[in-house]
Design an enzyme around this catalytic site. Structure first.
Site, PDB file in Angstrom:
ATOM      1  N   GLU A 169      40.290  36.349  49.502  1.00  0.00           N
ATOM      2  CA  GLU A 169      40.881  37.433  48.404  1.00  0.00           C
ATOM      3  C   GLU A 169      42.574  37.291  48.453  1.00  0.00           C
ATOM      4  OE1 GLU A 169      40.162  41.735  47.106  1.00  0.00           O
ATOM      5  OE2 GLU A 169      39.995  41.514  49.406  1.00  0.00           O
ATOM      6  N   LYS A 185      35.796  41.380  40.370  1.00  0.00           N
ATOM      7  CA  LYS A 185      35.296  42.547  41.310  1.00  0.00           C
ATOM      8  C   LYS A 185      34.889  43.724  40.627  1.00  0.00           C
ATOM      9  CE  LYS A 185      37.590  44.529  45.356  1.00  0.00           C
ATOM     10  NZ  LYS A 185      38.760  44.836  46.113  1.00  0.00           N
ATOM     11  N   CYS A 231      35.042  41.606  48.409  1.00  0.00           N
ATOM     12  CA  CYS A 231      35.725  42.574  49.383  1.00  0.00           C
ATOM     13  C   CYS A 231      34.792  43.975  49.181  1.00  0.00           C
ATOM     14  CB  CYS A 231      37.124  43.052  49.104  1.00  0.00           C
ATOM     15  SG  CYS A 231      37.799  43.804  50.529  1.00  0.00           S
TER      16      CYS A 231
END
Length: 280
Positions: free
Chosen positions: A47, A117, A158
């Site tokens: 990331e 995301k 994440c």
């Protein structure tokens, strides 16, 4: 007649990240080439691999996709190494909105998938960490998959790792590998990073790949410990804190074996509960 074992050599690159975008890209390219030399077919970056991770950096380092220096590097690296490259994430800008975006590039250098995301990292842990991505970033709304040698791969980023429903939607689409570029921190990393990966792998009987940046010494400090987890929940490879490449041959037959031996997908009580995708 014996069937041919389905294997994919996979490399996770836990790269160092600084404030100089060009140096970050050059370093990532060098490590991608090294991963190819290890025989990797699937290579994954962490990331925010091209920039520091932080609210104040997203605008400054944002690029359009597939234009921009980062996309250009990823495309060339995938093509010249003849690999499938999960390009970690980097800040994307489109129509004056900013996203934390994961791109995937194929052996021909073409963009195969783009995932923004979905669950933004907005947390407040007294004495630990306070962070609010939504101050700058917009959330993505779409799942993203790609196919590598007949194997379907799903993407998350994440904080998405904490949401089993997202992983379940991918499982119901036939995914066998889930990839999460993920910069967990020194508060949540030691408590949850390994546990969440093993949980998603066991819940959905898939391989889980989670790729962190290497640990730095200032600003947002990543936990490191990038990891490859089997559908049985076994840790197949795990990095330490610094810059490192870990690689493993994924035996996709393990997905078939665990799903046959413990057939939880077929045993779900859909007369009582279900996981459905509302936004399409």
């Amino acid at each position: 007649m014996q069937s041919v074992m389905r294997t994919i050599r996979t490399a996770l690159i836990q790269s160092r990240v600084g404030k100089n975008r060009s140096e970050n890209l050059q370093n990532a390219r060098k490590l991608i080439d090294e991963a190819k030399c290890l025989g990797a077919r699937l290579v994954c970056l962490p990331e925010c691999f091209n920039s520091p991770y932080g609210i104040k950096f997203f605008n400054e380092y944002a690029e359009s996709i597939p234009n921009g220096a980062t996309s250009e590097m990823l495309s060339k690296a995938a093509q010249e190494n003849q690999i499938y490259l999960v390009g970690g994430t980097f800040p994307e800008v489109e129509n004056d909105k900013y996203y934390n975006t994961c791109t995937v590039w194929g052996p021909e250098g073409k963009l195969l998938a783009k995932y923004r995301k979905m669950h933004l990292f907005d947390i407040d842990i007294p004495g630990g960490i306070t962070f609010k991505e939504s101050d700058v970033l917009s959330a993505g709304n779409e799942l993203a998959t790609f196919v590598l040698d007949g194997v379907k791969v799903g993407l998350g980023v994440c904080y998405d790792l904490r949401f089993e429903e997202l992983a379940k939607l991918y499982r119901l689409q036939g995914v066998e590998i889930l990839v999460y570029p993920a910069a967990f921190n020194l508060t949540t990393g030691p408590l949850h990073f390994e546990l969440l990966q093993r949980s998603r792998a066991i819940d959905n009987q898939v391989f889980v790949l989670a790729i962190s940046p290497a640990r730095g010494d200032q600003g947002y400090i990543a936990w490191g410990h990038s990891q490859i987890t089997s559908p049985w929940g076994k840790i197949l490879g795990q990095a330490k804190e610094g810059e490192e490449i870990i690689h493993v041959d994924l035996n996709l037959d393990e997905c078939d074996q665990v799903r046959q031996q413990i057939p939880i997908c077929m045993q779900r009580r859909k007369d009582i509960y279900d996981t459905v995708q509302i936004y399409k």
